[in-house]
Design a protein around this motif. Structure first.
Motif, short mmCIF file in Angstrom:
data_model
loop_
_atom_site.label_atom_id
_atom_site.label_comp_id
_atom_site.label_asym_id
_atom_site.label_seq_id
_atom_site.Cartn_x
_atom_site.Cartn_y
_atom_site.Cartn_z
N LEU A 10 0.82 -1.20 0.00
CA LEU A 10 0.00 0.00 0.00
C LEU A 10 0.86 1.25 0.00
N ARG A 11 0.47 2.16 -0.84
CA ARG A 11 1.09 3.46 -0.82
C ARG A 11 -0.02 4.48 -0.65
N LEU A 12 0.30 5.52 0.07
CA LEU A 12 -0.66 6.61 0.18
C LEU A 12 -0.19 7.74 -0.71
N ARG A 13 -1.09 8.44 -1.28
CA ARG A 13 -0.71 9.61 -2.05
C ARG A 13 -1.81 10.64 -1.92
N PRO A 14 -1.40 11.90 -2.08
CA PRO A 14 -2.41 12.94 -2.01
C PRO A 14 -3.38 12.83 -3.18
N GLY A 80 -7.03 1.76 -6.93
CA GLY A 80 -7.07 2.98 -6.14
C GLY A 80 -8.35 3.05 -5.33
N LYS A 81 -8.25 3.61 -4.17
CA LYS A 81 -9.44 3.72 -3.32
C LYS A 81 -9.31 4.94 -2.43
N VAL A 82 -10.36 5.71 -2.36
CA VAL A 82 -10.37 6.85 -1.44
C VAL A 82 -11.19 6.46 -0.22
N VAL A 83 -10.63 6.66 0.93
CA VAL A 83 -11.34 6.30 2.16
C VAL A 83 -11.35 7.48 3.11
N VAL A 89 -9.25 12.09 4.98
CA VAL A 89 -9.44 11.39 3.71
C VAL A 89 -8.09 10.94 3.21
N MET A 90 -8.01 9.73 2.75
CA MET A 90 -6.75 9.27 2.18
C MET A 90 -7.02 8.45 0.94
#
Ligand SMILES: Nc1nc2c(ncn2[C@@H]2O[C@H](COP(=O)(O)OP(=O)(O)OP(=O)(O)O)[C@@H](O)[C@H]2O)c(=O)[nH]1
Length: 238
Positions: A10-14, A80-83, A89-90
């Protein structure tokens, strides 16, 4: 999550798409502007059901659905998923890698760069997949993933009750030894969709408390509002 062990990184990105994320380079755009896609990269023993868990190859789909995929993944799948976690929010990128060794070699370095969490997935009906978990954990170490990044262990295919080869107590012992929560689920059983999603929500909570990579932008759609952190369970959700 290291390929979740077998698995998924998993990577997080803006959400505004700032540079520096491998997924930007690799992923085709969906109509919504969110990224989903696939590319080649490392993997684990194939056919464990990771892809089905991640609902890969379908831009914009929700996590947790079942994809009756029968063709081995040749490279990397990216979902991709926004949660929304509490007030934050990520955007999460799930990197699913090819299960076959020959597709892993060339991409392995890229794959482990900027990983924020790992989902180790094994097939509950395949003891060999469980026994290969230590090598995946070791591979994460070798690629300098910090020991304290969020990691979870997921046993998939719990719907195949008569074929289960990995007993829950064995998996739980392994999870305890490696300080990971254990989830047992089925990507196939529609009743388990929420549970698959809950697994990723648990990870989102862990990511939130591990690294403040929250986004300031409000989500437009395709979001999940979550309540208290789901508790890992040690029994089958089927
Ligand atoms: N019964 C059952 N079958 C599943 C489940 N998850 C996946 N499968 C099946 O298992 C096979 C492999 O699923 P994939 O998601 O492609 O597995 P993978 O680990 O990503 O495999 P590679 O693409 O080779 O890396 C497919 O035929 C799926 O339909 C599950 O929870 N229950």
């Amino acid at each position: 999550m290291a390929r979740a062990a077998p698995g998924t990184a998993l990577r997080l990105r803006p959400a505004d798409g700032r540079a520096g994320w491998p997924g930007q380079r690799l992923a085709p755009r969906s109509g919504s502007g969110r990224e989903t896609g696939e590319r080649s990269v490392p993997g684990r023993t194939p056919r464990w059901g990771l892809r089905a868990s991640c609902h890969r190859r379908t831009p914009g789909v929700q996590l947790g659905g079942f994809c009756p995929e029968t063709v081995p993944l040749l490279g990397l799948a990216l979902v991709g998923k926004v949660v929304t976690v509490q007030v934050s929010v990520m955007q999460i990128q799930l990197w699913d890698t090819a299960g076959q060794e020959r597709f892993r070699k060339s991409m392995v370095q890229h794959y482990y760069r900027n990983v924020h969490a790992v989902v180790f997935v094994y097939d509950m009906t395949n003891l060999a997949s469980f026994h290969s978990l230590p090598s995946w954990i070791e591979e994460c170490k070798q690629h300098l993933l910090a020991n304290d990044i969020p990691r979870i262990l997921v046993g998939n295919k719990c719907d195949l009750r008569s074929a289960i080869q990995v007993p829950t107590d064995l998996a739980q012992k392994f999870a305890d030894t490696h300080s990971m929560p254990l989830f047992e689920t089925s990507a196939k059983n529609p009743n388990d969709n929420d549970h698959v999603e809950a697994i990723f929500m648990t990870l989102a909570h862990k990511l939130k408390s591990h690294k403040p990579l929250m986004l300031s932008q409000p989500p437009d759609h395709d979001e999940i509002h979550i309540k208290p952190e789901p508790k890992p369970i040690t029994s089958c959700w089927c």
